[in-house]
Design a protein around this motif. Structure first.
Motif, PDB file in Angstrom:
ATOM      1  N   TYR A 104       0.558  -0.986   0.305  1.00  0.00           N
ATOM      2  CA  TYR A 104      -0.208  -0.083   0.040  1.00  0.00           C
ATOM      3  C   TYR A 104       0.583   1.287   0.336  1.00  0.00           C
ATOM      4  O   TYR A 104       0.637   2.438  -0.577  1.00  0.00           O
ATOM      5  CB  TYR A 104      -0.685   0.102   1.217  1.00  0.00           C
ATOM      6  CG  TYR A 104      -1.903  -1.112   0.471  1.00  0.00           C
ATOM      7  CD1 TYR A 104      -3.116  -0.167  -0.166  1.00  0.00           C
ATOM      8  CD2 TYR A 104      -2.119  -1.673   2.354  1.00  0.00           C
ATOM      9  CE1 TYR A 104      -4.338  -1.558  -0.276  1.00  0.00           C
ATOM     10  CE2 TYR A 104      -3.103  -2.464   1.868  1.00  0.00           C
ATOM     11  CZ  TYR A 104      -4.903  -2.693   1.167  1.00  0.00           C
ATOM     12  OH  TYR A 104      -5.291  -3.323   0.364  1.00  0.00           O
ATOM     13  N   GLY A 105       1.736   1.316   0.756  1.00  0.00           N
ATOM     14  CA  GLY A 105       2.621   2.383   1.027  1.00  0.00           C
ATOM     15  C   GLY A 105       3.257   2.640  -0.450  1.00  0.00           C
ATOM     16  O   GLY A 105       3.020   4.173  -1.391  1.00  0.00           O
ATOM     17  N   SER A 106       3.652   1.726  -1.719  1.00  0.00           N
ATOM     18  CA  SER A 106       4.065   2.182  -3.003  1.00  0.00           C
ATOM     19  C   SER A 106       3.533   2.464  -4.252  1.00  0.00           C
ATOM     20  O   SER A 106       3.105   3.671  -4.674  1.00  0.00           O
ATOM     21  CB  SER A 106       4.535   0.851  -3.803  1.00  0.00           C
ATOM     22  OG  SER A 106       5.883   0.846  -3.701  1.00  0.00           O
ATOM     23  N   ALA A 107       1.851   2.302  -3.194  1.00  0.00           N
ATOM     24  CA  ALA A 107       0.358   2.616  -3.993  1.00  0.00           C
ATOM     25  C   ALA A 107       0.016   3.920  -3.809  1.00  0.00           C
ATOM     26  O   ALA A 107      -0.438   4.346  -5.193  1.00  0.00           O
ATOM     27  CB  ALA A 107      -0.728   1.657  -3.903  1.00  0.00           C
ATOM     28  N   ILE A 108       0.423   4.104  -2.119  1.00  0.00           N
ATOM     29  CA  ILE A 108      -0.524   5.569  -1.455  1.00  0.00           C
ATOM     30  C   ILE A 108       0.781   6.486  -2.889  1.00  0.00           C
ATOM     31  O   ILE A 108       0.383   7.835  -3.726  1.00  0.00           O
ATOM     32  CB  ILE A 108      -0.312   5.422  -0.676  1.00  0.00           C
ATOM     33  CG1 ILE A 108      -1.462   4.845  -0.097  1.00  0.00           C
ATOM     34  CG2 ILE A 108      -0.378   6.918  -0.302  1.00  0.00           C
ATOM     35  CD1 ILE A 108      -1.700   4.718   1.140  1.00  0.00           C
ATOM     36  N   LEU A 109       1.895   6.324  -2.698  1.00  0.00           N
ATOM     37  CA  LEU A 109       2.695   6.929  -3.077  1.00  0.00           C
ATOM     38  C   LEU A 109       3.175   7.446  -4.943  1.00  0.00           C
ATOM     39  O   LEU A 109       2.960   8.074  -5.434  1.00  0.00           O
ATOM     40  CB  LEU A 109       4.514   6.365  -2.739  1.00  0.00           C
ATOM     41  CG  LEU A 109       4.923   7.310  -3.231  1.00  0.00           C
ATOM     42  CD1 LEU A 109       5.264   8.642  -2.425  1.00  0.00           C
ATOM     43  CD2 LEU A 109       6.909   6.905  -2.715  1.00  0.00           C
ATOM     44  N   ALA A 110       2.793   6.598  -5.443  1.00  0.00           N
ATOM     45  CA  ALA A 110       2.353   6.854  -6.252  1.00  0.00           C
ATOM     46  C   ALA A 110       1.009   7.512  -7.418  1.00  0.00           C
ATOM     47  O   ALA A 110       1.077   8.176  -8.184  1.00  0.00           O
ATOM     48  CB  ALA A 110       1.638   4.859  -7.171  1.00  0.00           C
ATOM     49  N   GLU A 111      -0.501   7.491  -6.089  1.00  0.00           N
ATOM     50  CA  GLU A 111      -0.968   7.986  -6.614  1.00  0.00           C
ATOM     51  C   GLU A 111      -0.960   9.743  -6.027  1.00  0.00           C
ATOM     52  O   GLU A 111      -1.222  10.629  -7.077  1.00  0.00           O
ATOM     53  CB  GLU A 111      -2.829   7.331  -5.818  1.00  0.00           C
ATOM     54  CG  GLU A 111      -3.244   6.217  -6.298  1.00  0.00           C
ATOM     55  CD  GLU A 111      -3.872   6.238  -7.473  1.00  0.00           C
ATOM     56  OE1 GLU A 111      -4.151   7.485  -8.688  1.00  0.00           O
ATOM     57  OE2 GLU A 111      -3.084   5.192  -8.922  1.00  0.00           O
ATOM     58  N   VAL A 112      -0.023   9.532  -5.380  1.00  0.00           N
ATOM     59  CA  VAL A 112       0.199  11.162  -4.314  1.00  0.00           C
ATOM     60  C   VAL A 112       0.947  11.865  -5.825  1.00  0.00           C
ATOM     61  O   VAL A 112       0.609  13.265  -5.986  1.00  0.00           O
ATOM     62  CB  VAL A 112       0.907  11.290  -3.630  1.00  0.00           C
ATOM     63  CG1 VAL A 112       1.556  11.777  -3.463  1.00  0.00           C
ATOM     64  CG2 VAL A 112       0.002  10.578  -2.426  1.00  0.00           C
ATOM     65  N   GLU A 113       1.554  10.683  -5.925  1.00  0.00           N
ATOM     66  CA  GLU A 113       2.568  11.618  -7.855  1.00  0.00           C
ATOM     67  C   GLU A 113       1.394  11.283  -8.319  1.00  0.00           C
ATOM     68  O   GLU A 113       1.803  13.252  -8.688  1.00  0.00           O
ATOM     69  CB  GLU A 113       3.956  10.593  -7.997  1.00  0.00           C
ATOM     70  CG  GLU A 113       4.788  10.219  -7.143  1.00  0.00           C
ATOM     71  CD  GLU A 113       6.028   9.527  -7.566  1.00  0.00           C
ATOM     72  OE1 GLU A 113       6.453   8.643  -8.310  1.00  0.00           O
ATOM     73  OE2 GLU A 113       6.524   8.715  -6.894  1.00  0.00           O
ATOM     74  N   ALA A 114       0.444  11.086  -8.715  1.00  0.00           N
ATOM     75  CA  ALA A 114       0.037  10.966 -10.154  1.00  0.00           C
ATOM     76  C   ALA A 114      -0.805  12.446 -10.232  1.00  0.00           C
ATOM     77  O   ALA A 114      -0.324  13.252 -10.776  1.00  0.00           O
ATOM     78  CB  ALA A 114      -1.139  10.594 -10.821  1.00  0.00           C
ATOM     79  N   LEU A 115      -1.513  12.840  -8.548  1.00  0.00           N
ATOM     80  CA  LEU A 115      -2.157  14.121  -7.816  1.00  0.00           C
ATOM     81  C   LEU A 115      -1.207  14.583  -7.911  1.00  0.00           C
ATOM     82  O   LEU A 115      -1.645  16.331  -8.643  1.00  0.00           O
ATOM     83  CB  LEU A 115      -2.648  13.821  -6.370  1.00  0.00           C
ATOM     84  CG  LEU A 115      -2.781  14.894  -6.534  1.00  0.00           C
ATOM     85  CD1 LEU A 115      -4.622  15.091  -6.395  1.00  0.00           C
ATOM     86  CD2 LEU A 115      -3.223  14.307  -4.209  1.00  0.00           C
TER      87      LEU A 115
END
Length: 163
Positions: A111-122
């Motif tokens: 989940y850490g990776s998934a959240i970080l990836a979505e934050v970067e996209a945002l």
């Protein structure tokens, strides 16, 4: 690591209730870290001041975004706080990851990776070109996560305990 086995997350804005809980958790964490080097009262005041300094209007503070990450079933698995890089001039295109968390009961599942990836996209969608963050030198897991996502050391603070 990564690839098809990474769980997907969706980011949504934090609610006022979630924000109150979040602030309480952040302050408790900061107090725990500070209490090693100062009296508890001072640590509490410093922790409260830190958040007030960056989020004077709470969730409504301009240019700051606080999000909750949900899994495929809509259950919250973590959160993040993104804003402008405090060390850079306004309009520099530099965003700052003030905080990112995965809830304890779902850690070590990607989940850490998934959240970080979505934050970067945002951050990208908001027109920002860089995302900076601070990580404590002893937090090996976080350093590994950021390294995997292509983060490199930009500045480094060092200290030595003098007995």
């Amino acid at each position: 690591m990564g690839g098809m086995d990474q769980p997907g997350v969706t980011l949504r804005g934090m609610t006022e209730d979630e924000y109150r809980t979040y602030v309480h958790e952040v302050q408790a964490t900061v107090v725990r870290e500070l209490v090693a080097s100062m009296p508890e009262e001072e640590a509490r005041a410093k922790a409260a001041g830190g958040i007030a300094q960056y989020l004077p209007d709470g969730l409504a503070t301009p240019h700051h975004t606080l999000v909750v990450a949900e899994d495929a079933t809509g259950a919250p698995v973590g959160n993040a706080w993104i804003g402008p890089d405090p060390q850079r001039a306004e309009g520099s295109g530099a965003a700052w990851l003030y905080d990112i968390n995965v809830h304890p009961h779902v850690r070590r599942r990607g989940y850490g990776s998934a959240i970080l990836a979505e934050v970067e996209a945002l951050v990208r969608r908001n027109g920002m070109t860089t995302l900076g963050l601070n990580v404590v030198g002893s937090n090996v897991a976080a350093i590994a996560l950021y390294g995997k996502h292509g983060y490199v050391v930009s500045t480094m603070q060092m200290s030595k305990r003098l007995q």
